[in-house]
Design a protein around this motif. Structure first.
Motif, PDB file in Angstrom:
ATOM      1  N   HIS A 129       4.612  -0.291  -0.110  1.00 48.14           N
ATOM      2  CA  HIS A 129       5.351  -1.085   0.878  1.00 48.14           C
ATOM      3  C   HIS A 129       4.385  -1.972   1.648  1.00 48.14           C
ATOM      4  N   HIS A 187       0.855  -1.197   0.000  1.00 51.73           N
ATOM      5  CA  HIS A 187       0.000   0.000   0.000  1.00 51.73           C
ATOM      6  C   HIS A 187       0.884   1.238   0.000  1.00 51.73           C
ATOM      7  N   ASP A 244       1.093   5.185   1.796  1.00 50.49           N
ATOM      8  CA  ASP A 244       0.583   6.002   2.901  1.00 50.49           C
ATOM      9  C   ASP A 244       0.337   7.396   2.340  1.00 50.49           C
TER      10      ASP A 244
HETATM   11 FE    FE Z   1       2.391   2.052   5.326  1.00 52.21          FE
END
Ligand code: FE
Ligand code: MD3
Length: 214
Positions: A177, A121, A123
């Motif tokens: 990551h 995913h 962030d």
């Molecule tokens: Fe993350």
């Protein structure tokens, strides 16, 4: 602390950043945080599917996820209480690892039992996508994977052991990551509930854009 290593553009790895006594002291401080802000089980937006990772937060803001979406909020989603303050050692880590960055506002506390995973995913729930994210690992070793800013970019894997720190800045701030697996029994740091076996990851983040003036 040993030397820092460049893993990819924008990713700096500090193996053994926290000494064994520092790790022990930090676990004591985290137990106090978790008494005030117990772990909750985040759920996927829309579907409500539970994450395998349990979470809590400390600092002014905390990341939460449920049917309504991903967001930062100033209170625990179940108790309604403000998040506890960040332990001092975390603020020190931020100063050492992300110098000259505005103060961190959120520390997400992820707890992995030995079957928990976190899929690849990005962030991007923060308004500030420029300030680095600092990650600290405690407990069992995990296999971490990081790629580029496209989901299809090639990935690099790294084992993260207790005490290791990673800093994600520049082009890595928006890199995909995740955590592929946790190696059961690889550390003896965590032994009483709610931290019994498994792994903790702490991520320190700036959420709002800091104002230059004022
Ligand atoms: Fe993350
Ligand atoms: C790269 N946590 O909390 S830490 C997360 O180990 C998260 O719990 C993983 O991904 C964990 O969002 C990985 C490493 C990490 C954390 C945040 C990042 C890598 C990052 C933010 C941007 C880029």
């Amino acid at each position: 602390m040993t030397g820092a290593l460049a893993i990819r553009d924008g990713v700096t790895y500090h193996p053994g950043y926290l000494s064994a006594p520092e790790q022990g002291d930090l676990v004591i401080a985290l137990r106090a945080v978790l008494r005030e802000a117990p772990f909750f089980t985040p759920r996927m937006p829309r579907t409500g599917k539970p994450f395998s990772v349990r979470m809590s937060n400390c600092g002014e803001l905390g990341w939460v996820s449920d049917e309504r979406g991903y967001r930062y909020q100033p209170a625990h989603p179940e108790t309604g209480q403000p998040w506890p303050a960040m332990p001092k050692r975390l603020l020190q880590a931020w100063q050492e690892l992300a110098p000259a960055s505005p103060v961190p506002e959120a520390c997400l506390i992820n707890f992995y039992d030995t079957s928990a995973r976190m899929g690849l995913h990005q962030d991007r729930d923060e308004d500030d996508l420029v300030t680095p994210v600092v990650s600290l690992s405690l407990g069992d070793t995990a296999v971490f994977r990081i790629g580029g800013t496209s989901r299809r970019d090639p990935t690099t894997s790294l084992k993260l052991a207790s005490g290791d720190a990673l800093v994600f800045g520049g082009p890595a701030r928006l890199a995909f990551h995740g955590i592929d697996r946790v190696l059961a029994g690889s550390s003896t740091l965590l032994h009483e509930p709610p931290l019994a076996g498994g792994r903790i990851n702490l991520t320190l983040r700036r959420v709002t854009r800091a104002t230059v003036e004022n």
